[in-house]
Design an enzyme around this catalytic site. Structure first.
Site, short mmCIF file in Angstrom:
data_model
loop_
_atom_site.label_atom_id
_atom_site.label_comp_id
_atom_site.label_asym_id
_atom_site.label_seq_id
_atom_site.Cartn_x
_atom_site.Cartn_y
_atom_site.Cartn_z
N TYR A 134 0.86 -1.18 0.00
CA TYR A 134 0.00 0.00 0.00
C TYR A 134 0.90 1.23 0.00
CZ TYR A 134 -3.83 2.92 1.95
OH TYR A 134 -4.75 3.91 2.19
N ARG B 78 -7.83 10.54 -9.86
CA ARG B 78 -6.93 11.22 -8.90
C ARG B 78 -6.39 10.14 -7.99
NH1 ARG B 78 -6.27 10.52 -4.06
NH2 ARG B 78 -8.18 11.29 -3.12
N LYS C 103 -6.32 -1.52 -1.91
CA LYS C 103 -7.27 -1.20 -0.84
C LYS C 103 -7.99 -2.47 -0.39
CE LYS C 103 -7.07 3.39 -0.46
NZ LYS C 103 -7.15 4.29 0.68
N GLU D 134 -13.15 5.08 -4.65
CA GLU D 134 -11.79 5.45 -4.25
C GLU D 134 -11.06 6.18 -5.37
OE1 GLU D 134 -10.38 4.35 -1.05
OE2 GLU D 134 -8.91 5.89 -1.58
N ASP D 135 -10.47 7.28 -5.02
CA ASP D 135 -9.54 8.00 -5.91
C ASP D 135 -10.15 8.35 -7.27
OD1 ASP D 135 -7.88 7.83 -3.75
OD2 ASP D 135 -6.21 6.90 -4.82
N ASP E 247 -14.24 6.51 0.32
CA ASP E 247 -13.16 6.43 1.31
C ASP E 247 -12.38 7.74 1.42
OD1 ASP E 247 -11.30 5.20 3.07
OD2 ASP E 247 -9.95 4.92 1.38
N ASP E 248 -12.14 8.40 0.29
CA ASP E 248 -11.35 9.65 0.34
C ASP E 248 -12.10 10.75 1.07
OD1 ASP E 248 -9.02 8.86 -1.30
OD2 ASP E 248 -10.61 8.45 -2.72
N ASN F 92 -0.45 12.18 -0.11
CA ASN F 92 0.33 10.98 -0.44
C ASN F 92 0.85 11.04 -1.86
OD1 ASN F 92 -0.07 9.37 1.98
ND2 ASN F 92 -2.23 9.32 1.39
N ASN G 181 -3.89 7.87 7.95
CA ASN G 181 -4.23 7.30 6.65
C ASN G 181 -5.52 6.51 6.82
OD1 ASN G 181 -4.30 5.36 4.37
ND2 ASN G 181 -2.36 6.34 3.86
N1 NAI Z 1 -3.97 10.42 4.32
C1 NAI Z 1 -5.07 9.95 3.77
O1 NAI Z 1 -5.71 9.01 4.27
C2 NAI Z 1 -5.59 10.56 2.53
C3 NAI Z 1 -4.85 11.47 1.84
N2 NAI Z 1 -5.37 12.05 0.71
C4 NAI Z 1 -4.48 12.94 -0.03
O2 NAI Z 1 -5.03 14.22 -0.10
C5 NAI Z 1 -4.64 14.81 -1.32
C6 NAI Z 1 -5.85 15.49 -1.93
O3 NAI Z 1 -6.85 14.55 -2.22
P1 NAI Z 1 -8.28 15.06 -2.75
O4 NAI Z 1 -8.81 16.09 -1.86
O5 NAI Z 1 -9.09 13.86 -2.99
O6 NAI Z 1 -7.85 15.72 -4.13
P2 NAI Z 1 -8.62 16.82 -4.95
O7 NAI Z 1 -8.01 16.85 -6.29
O8 NAI Z 1 -10.08 16.63 -4.81
O9 NAI Z 1 -8.24 18.18 -4.18
C7 NAI Z 1 -6.96 18.73 -4.17
C8 NAI Z 1 -7.09 20.12 -3.57
O10 NAI Z 1 -5.78 20.64 -3.37
C9 NAI Z 1 -5.74 21.95 -3.90
N3 NAI Z 1 -4.37 22.24 -4.30
C10 NAI Z 1 -3.66 21.71 -5.32
N4 NAI Z 1 -2.43 22.26 -5.37
C11 NAI Z 1 -2.38 23.15 -4.37
C12 NAI Z 1 -1.39 24.06 -3.92
N5 NAI Z 1 -0.20 24.11 -4.51
N6 NAI Z 1 -1.68 24.85 -2.86
C13 NAI Z 1 -2.88 24.78 -2.27
N7 NAI Z 1 -3.85 23.95 -2.63
C14 NAI Z 1 -3.60 23.14 -3.68
C15 NAI Z 1 -6.70 21.96 -5.04
O11 NAI Z 1 -7.11 23.29 -5.36
C16 NAI Z 1 -7.82 21.12 -4.46
O12 NAI Z 1 -8.65 21.90 -3.66
C17 NAI Z 1 -4.01 13.72 -2.16
O13 NAI Z 1 -2.60 13.90 -2.17
C18 NAI Z 1 -4.33 12.45 -1.44
O14 NAI Z 1 -3.27 11.52 -1.51
C19 NAI Z 1 -6.61 11.77 0.24
C20 NAI Z 1 -7.39 10.85 0.88
C21 NAI Z 1 -6.89 10.13 2.04
C1 PYR Z 2 -4.84 7.23 1.27
C2 PYR Z 2 -5.73 7.62 0.21
O1 PYR Z 2 -6.85 7.15 0.10
C3 PYR Z 2 -5.29 8.61 -0.75
O2 PYR Z 2 -4.22 9.19 -0.59
O3 PYR Z 2 -6.05 8.84 -1.70
MG MG Z 3 -7.68 7.44 -1.79
#
Ligand code: NAI
Ligand code: PYR
Ligand code: MG
Length: 555
Positions: free
Chosen positions: A111, A164, A182, A253-254, A276-277, A416, A460
């Site tokens: 993962y 994404r 996942k 997811e994603d 999940d996101d 991530n 996470n």
């Molecule tokens: N730790 C965890 O369990 C999880 C982590 N994530 C991570 O969160 C991140 C975002 O995921 P989503 O919200 O689904 O993506 P998304 O594409 O829906 O949203 C991304 C957001 O970040 C903003 N953004 C992009 N570049 C930027 C910058 N330079 N400065 C400020 N804002 C910026 C965009 O405007 C948008 O609002 C991904 O990297 C993903 O891996 C997502 C889900 C779970």
């Molecule tokens: C961990 C997760 O779901 C993500 O980064 O999209």
């Molecule tokens: Mg995800």
């Protein structure tokens, strides 16, 4: 051929098979049945395996030892990933025995973060197909396509468009690594039986022009369709799932952020599904905040929380935090005022013309700004949460600003994989002089500064979705609502011991992940029964009833 005595082939044990002359090889080539050198002499004779295996009869522990030796000799985690996927194709029981024997070691390989590299190179490292690819070319006949899956009792589909993937952007069909990974964690972390899990990649094309031009790329070489066409296609997919796999929960997811939010709103009240996101991430973040606030002796409704990133994760977390604050007595409007978001175009404020309805509710009157430090100084957050895909965005000026305002700033860098984290654990602790309460999407190693050791958490969603999956597997709810994720967050936070909190740890130990997820699942299942969501008959003892349904990786 070996004769199948029932249609549920994947659930058979070798002892339930009848051999016909020359048929043993098919058992050795079926990963759900294969025990390889662990077939006993009696089984070898009964199944027609005599002569097809070396004479030694080994137990599974000897087989695990051999696998570990193979893994030690691999040079990189990507090579270990490829080896493990291949092992799963040969012998599923041995695969799960290995990965469940040492989750701390194997979760980062199967993962996050290794899966990011595996997805980037998915077309290049492709060996054998897994799960299903439902492409736009299947429009009008998705039911028929889903019926090609050999298992009938599918209980979970994890589905992505690859729009994404982690913080990697749109990687189209290469994103298939994520639904596969996942679902492997449903089993590895929460012992959900693997035969009822189906990874699906909905191939709608990709905006990624480099991939469309890559000769090895395996997906449709076209741009994704407009939203209306995508929605019509996904409607057909969701209806087909209801018909072909009526007991199935759809785990989204994603997807591209806007698609993710739209799809959840479209289906959450109509079918058994979750995103999940949006919801799993919100839950694990709430759990980490609750632990941090136990350390600080604070309340969630007293916090001011600033997000970098206002996409599916940011909005999902914000909405769940609002629900948690409302439970503590705030009105929805009061709770929303405690949350502010900043995205690629700057602060979300009413002057912005590009905001979606789900973002507008967090656009509070404020001076427009594209300077994160300026916004921190004006909003004075107690917690800063990065879900921006922007590695390094929390630079020293940002951490300094949070540290000036808070004795113990809460800083979560959730993007991530590793290189997308808004700051590393080392940076957070060094710049805050050891005062930050820090978690990231990946597991950073402990950090020692001036003789003091700090223990970063891993915020996470894998702490949540396998447990929700296990609860849903057992309780068979009609729907999964947001309260499920609040219950899961609380159950997770409650499992951080006082000793762990004293060390600044925000999550339970990953070495205990299987028992942690089972305990979370017990609480979630209890809630499903109490709220009338569950359709399974309520047992007297929910814990032992769930424990009786766990998959065990032995022959
Ligand atoms: N730790 C965890 O369990 C999880 C982590 N994530 C991570 O969160 C991140 C975002 O995921 P989503 O919200 O689904 O993506 P998304 O594409 O829906 O949203 C991304 C957001 O970040 C903003 N953004 C992009 N570049 C930027 C910058 N330079 N400065 C400020 N804002 C910026 C965009 O405007 C948008 O609002 C991904 O990297 C993903 O891996 C997502 C889900 C779970
Ligand atoms: C961990 C997760 O779901 C993500 O980064 O999209
Ligand atoms: Mg995800």
């Amino acid at each position: 051929m070996v004769r199948r005595q029932t249609s549920a082939f994947a659930e058979l044990k070798p002892s339930q098979l009848e051999a016909t002359p020359g048929s043993g090889a098919s058992v050795l080539h079926d990963p759900a049945l294969n025990k390889s050198t662990a077939f006993t002499d009696e089984e070898r004779t009964a199944l027609g395996l005599d002569g097809l295996l070396p004479v030694s009869v080994e137990n599974i522990d000897r087989q695990v030892a051999r696998v570990l030796r193979h893994l030690e000799r691999k040079a990189t985690d990507l090579e270990r990933y490829i080896y493990l996927i291949d092992l799963n194709d040969r012998n599923q029981t041995l695969f799960y025995k290995v990965v469940m024997s040492d989750p701390v070691r194997f979760i980062p390989i199967l993962y996050d973060p290794t899966i990011a590299e595996a997805c980037t190179k998915f077309d290049e490292i492709f060996r054998r197909t897994h799960g299903m690819y439902v492409s736009l070319r299947h429009k009008g006949r998705i039911r028929e396509v889903l019926r090609n899956w050999p298992v009938k009792d599918v209980r979970f589909i994890c589905v992505s468009t690859g729009g994404r993937i982690l913080g990697l952007g749109d990687i189209g069909a290469n994103g298939m690594g994520i639904p596969i990974g996942k679902l492997q964690l449903y089993t590895a972390c929460a012992s959900v039986p693997p035969q009822c899990l189906l990874p699906i990649l909905i191939d709608i094309g990709t905006t990624n022009s480099a991939l469309r031009a890559d000769p090895f790329y395996l997906g449709l070489r076209q741009l994704p369709p407009p939203d209306a066409e995508l929605d019509e296609f996904v409607d057909e997919f969701v209806e087909a799932v209801q018909e072909v796999f009526p007991d199935c929960c759809i785990h989204f997811e994603d997807w591209k952020g806007t698609d993710a939010i739209r799809m959840l709103a479209r289906y959450r009240d109509k079918v058994l599904c979750y995103n999940d996101d949006i919801q799993g991430t919100a839950s694990v973040t709430l759990a980490g905040l609750e632990t941090a606030l136990q350390i600080l002796n604070g309340k969630i409704s007293d916090q001011r929380i600033l997000f970098l990133g206002a996409g599916s994760a940011g909005i999902g977390i914000a909405n769940l935090l609002v629900s948690a604050m409302v439970k503590e007595g705030l009105s929805i409007a009061e709770a929303r005022k405690r949350i502010s978001l900043f995205d690629i175009h700057g602060l979300l404020e009413p002057g912005r013309r590009d905001l979606s309805p789900s973002q507008q509710v967090y656009a509070h009157p404020a001076k427009p700004s594209t300077d994160l430090v300026e916004v921190i100084e004006a909003f004075r957050p107690t917690a800063l949460i990065g879900v921006s895909t922007s590695g390094g965005a929390f630079d020293q000026t940002v951490v300094d600003a949070m540290s000036r305002l808070n004795k113990r700033p809460i800083i979560f860098a959730l993007s991530n994989p590793t290189e997308k984290a808004e700051c590393t654990a080392e940076e957070a602790y060094r710049w805050s002089k050891g005062r930050a309460l820090y978690a990231a999407g990946v597991q950073f190693p402990d950090v020692t500064i001036d003789g003091e050791t700090f223990h970063p958490g891993q915020a996470n969603n894998f702490y949540i979705f396998p447990a929700v999956g296990l609860a849903a597997y057992a309780a068979r709810p009609t729907r999964i609502n947001d309260e499920v994720f609040i219950v899961a967050a609380r159950a997770l936070a409650d499992q951080v011991t006082p000793a762990q909190r004293a060390l600044g740890r925000l999550y339970p130990s990953q070495a205990d992940i299987q028992s942690v997820e089972v305990s979370t699942a017990v609480k979630v299942a209890e809630y499903m029964f109490d709220s009338g969501l569950a359709t399974a008959p309520r047992p007297n003892d929910i814990r032992s009833w769930i424990e009786g349904q766990l998959y065990k990786p032995h022959y």
